[in-house]
Design an enzyme around this catalytic site. Structure first.
Site, PDB file in Angstrom:
ATOM      1  N   GLU A  17      -1.109  11.127  -1.958  1.00  0.00           N
ATOM      2  CA  GLU A  17      -1.758  11.793  -3.080  1.00  0.00           C
ATOM      3  C   GLU A  17      -1.616  13.305  -2.886  1.00  0.00           C
ATOM      4  O   GLU A  17      -1.708  13.803  -1.770  1.00  0.00           O
ATOM      5  CB  GLU A  17      -3.245  11.410  -3.153  1.00  0.00           C
TER       6      GLU A  17
ATOM      7  N   GLU B 120     -12.083   5.453   2.687  1.00  0.00           N
ATOM      8  CA  GLU B 120     -10.770   6.059   2.801  1.00  0.00           C
ATOM      9  C   GLU B 120     -10.559   6.630   4.199  1.00  0.00           C
ATOM     10  O   GLU B 120     -11.480   7.172   4.796  1.00  0.00           O
ATOM     11  CB  GLU B 120     -10.613   7.174   1.757  1.00  0.00           C
TER      12      GLU B 120
END
Length: 410
Positions: free
Chosen positions: A325, A214
């Site tokens: 997110e 990520e």
């Protein structure tokens, strides 16, 4: 802070050395509990200092940033990655071949962090590492898990308060991904929530064997102690249980660049109805050695995740996600007002909503190709939504984000 602990420790020694110290109170009384509390605090501080010795490596140069960060210039062979038994004795790898079809046109400039705006960088042969402080670790919900995600994640669920608005592809073999990500300063409601925008390379199942790589930007008051958007990386090979961490807070990611500090604040940022700023990120698997490399902007290699860290990602990814997110702790029993992206819904468009543009994949032949089957999904579209599209300039793109709590998101 330290003088308070010294005073508490001195008081504790005096009380323990006096025969009459506990004579007025029975065992397990409030008085005894009050005496033992400083001892627990001392033990926590000792644990913190032990952890800091692992994280903060000896530096040959120190740079103070305008945002309060201290950047240590650490010899590249002494960075935290090489504490990993799988990597001990190694040195950073040479740069790999770029994916075919890569172009530097319209890419971001590498000087995008507050600490380097003065033009001062770390010397060749070193890497910049944001120094971790006692205060950073005292904010953490768990000292032993500092720098790690707390939960086991599921892509098909917003359990544990994690909510997403993402574009994704699945069902094939993925060897990398590229996108330009719009940077903002969304409002984060509390220390225990965050807001981020990133690329995920995923393999395995959403159970105990999930592998992820990520990278993107995030605002996390708990991790950094402020509300600056910061460039970050993450990885795990067991669904966030015992492996992986943010940035360089554990042994894993190998940094090769002396001008980019992972975890440092990004500047400039986008403004509503004003200038727009994005960062270009490329993650791809080196066909020769198998490591997963990270590049920022116009050809600037940041470093790599060694292939030995992973199980499923030793070969390739089976899903790629792009998007936002947030964490929703439901303060007062209602939805959080933590924002995603710009804090505005996708329908507001350019200059108002946050975006990802020029979405591409890396295929088995180490070639960058357009995405042809992008799907979009928002866990709670009344709180945060997403709209995809394709055009000649931006290729595959989407707008996403939202304000969180509102009349339709109570």
């Amino acid at each position: 802070m330290s003088s308070c602990y010294i005073l508490s420790f001195t008081l504790l020694l005096c009380l323990l050395s006096s025969p009459s110290s506990f004579s007025a109170s029975p065992p397990n009384s409030t008085a005894e509990t009050d005496i033992l509390r400083p001892l627990k605090e001392i033990q926590k501080l000792k644990l913190i200092r032990k952890q800091l010795q692992k994280i903060n490596k000896p530096a040959i140069k120190t740079i103070q940033s305008s945002d309060g960060d201290t950047i240590d210039c650490v010899p590249s062979h002494n960075q935290p990655a090489f504490d990993n038994p799988l990597l001990q004795g190694q040195r950073p790898m040479d740069p790999p071949d770029m994916p075919k079809g890569y172009s530097q046109e319209n890419e971001s400039h590498e000087n995008f962090q507050l600490w380097s705006l003065t033009g001062e960088f770390c010397p060749e042969g070193t890497i910049p590492i944001r120094r971790t402080t006692e205060q950073d670790m005292l904010r953490a919900s768990s000292v032993r898990r500092f720098g790690r995600k707390i939960r086991r994640v599921r892509r098909d669920s917003s359990s544990n308060g994690h909510e997403h608005a993402v574009g994704y592809v699945s069902g094939s073999q993925y060897y990398g991904a590229k996108a330009s990500i719009n940077v903002w300063t969304p409002r984060v409601n509390s220390q225990y929530e965050f807001s981020l925008s990133q690329i995920w390379i995923i393999a395995g199942s959403f159970a105990d064997d999930l592998n992820t790589i990520e990278a993107g930007w995030q605002i996390s008051p708990e991790l950094y102690g402020d509300t600056y958007p910061r460039f970050f990386t993450y990885w795990t090979s067991d669904a966030y249980q015992t492996t992986g961490c943010y940035n360089l807070l554990c042994s894993g990611f190998v940094q090769t660049n002396n001008r980019i500090a992972i975890g440092a604040a990004i500047s400039p940022v986008s403004s509503y109805k004003g200038g727009q700023f994005d960062i270009s990120l490329l993650i791809w698997k080196d066909p020769k050695h198998g490591h997963w490399w990270l590049q920022f902007g116009s050809g600037t290699l940041v470093g790599y995740w060694p292939v030995s860290l992973f199980t499923h990602l030793k070969e390739h990814g089976n899903m790629v996600q792009f998007g936002g997110e947030i964490v929703n702790t439901r303060p007062g029993g209602s939805h959080t007002s933590t924002q995603m992206g710009s804090g505005h819904f996708a329908g507001e468009g350019f200059g108002k909503a946050s975006y990802f543009r020029n979405l591409q994949m890396v295929d088995w032949d180490n070639t960058l190709i357009p995405i042809s089957n992008l799907r979009v999904l928002a866990d709670h579209p009344n709180c945060y939504d997403i709209r995809g599209g394709v055009n000649r300039v931006w290729g595959n793109y989407f707008y996403y984000g939202g304000p969180g709590k509102n009349s339709k998101c109570p």
